[in-house]
Design an enzyme around this catalytic site. Structure first.
Site, PDB file in Angstrom:
ATOM      1  N   ASP A  22     131.273  20.340  92.891  1.00 23.94           N
ATOM      2  CA  ASP A  22     130.103  20.849  92.202  1.00 23.94           C
ATOM      3  C   ASP A  22     130.279  22.375  92.103  1.00 23.94           C
ATOM      4  OD1 ASP A  22     127.397  21.154  91.327  1.00 23.94           O
ATOM      5  OD2 ASP A  22     126.828  21.583  93.405  1.00 23.94           O
ATOM      6  N   ASP A  24     127.378  25.192  91.231  1.00 25.58           N
ATOM      7  CA  ASP A  24     126.293  26.039  91.744  1.00 25.58           C
ATOM      8  C   ASP A  24     125.904  25.637  93.172  1.00 25.58           C
ATOM      9  OD1 ASP A  24     126.110  27.414  89.270  1.00 25.58           O
ATOM     10  OD2 ASP A  24     124.890  25.790  88.450  1.00 25.58           O
TER      11      ASP A  24
END
Ligand SMILES: [Mg+2]
Length: 199
Positions: A22, A24
């Site tokens: 991922d 952020d």
């Protein structure tokens, strides 16, 4: 942590694991209630660049999967996101790391789009582009439960980057938890992973 927790010893197998990341809250600081809309707003988390450099020796391919509904909301354009990702990749490359592919889902949460995590669309695109990908031979690292559901449903080893409180609420979804990508890299770097077969 869960009962089916897969041993990190698996990483000692004869070919490299794939790493799904991922973005952020894992690589860069998440803007709570907002979006990173340009490179100047993209702040690497402490140790993230060093972590990416370590991962590049251990994993192949390294793939970023990121929900970016800011595009669907009109807060930024695809071009702006591309600029941010060019910046991110270049900084990682300068630090000795590499990202082999980035997939993003621009769709709104309310759209129930198949590309938006926890749905598997971005992983399926990755497998199309990297036909040798085996999700059971992959890890998913994220800071949200949706990342853990995404990885868990595909049979990946799941790694949560968050505090213990969040991990405790969802023990069946999470194989490992670390406070940061850097902490994870420090642990994983102790495993001696073989070189991948030549293509
Ligand atoms: Mg995140």
């Amino acid at each position: 942590m869960n009962e089916r927790r897969k041993s990190l010893e698996l990483l000692n197998s004869d070919r490299k694991f794939a790493l799904f990341l991922d973005r952020d809250g894992v690589i860069n600081r998440r803007i709570v209630g907002g979006y990173v809309t340009r490179p100047a707003e993209f702040e690497f988390l402490p140790g993230a660049l060093e972590a990416m450099s370590i991962f590049s020796k251990l994993f192949y391919p390294i793939i970023v999967v990121t929900n970016q509904q800011g595009i669907g909301k009109g807060k930024m354009t695809e071009e702006q996101l591309n600029e941010i990702h060019s910046f991110m990749k270049e900084e990682i490359r300068k630090a000795g790391g590499e990202i082999h592919a980035i997939y993003h889902c621009p769709d709104l949460k309310v759209s129930h789009s198949t590309c938006r995590k926890p749905r598997p669309g971005m992983a399926l695109r990755a497998r199309h582009d990297f036909p040798a990908l085996n999700f059971k031979h992959s890890m998913m690292v994220g800071d949200m439960i949706s990342d853990m559901v995404f990885g868990h449903n595909l049979g990946m080893i799941t790694v949560l980057i968050a505090d213990e409180q969040l991990a405790r609420k969802h023990p069946m979804l999470i194989d490992y938890r670390f406070n940061s990508l850097y902490d994870f890299a420090m642990i994983i770097s102790k495993f001696d992973v073989q070189e991948p077969p030549k293509k």
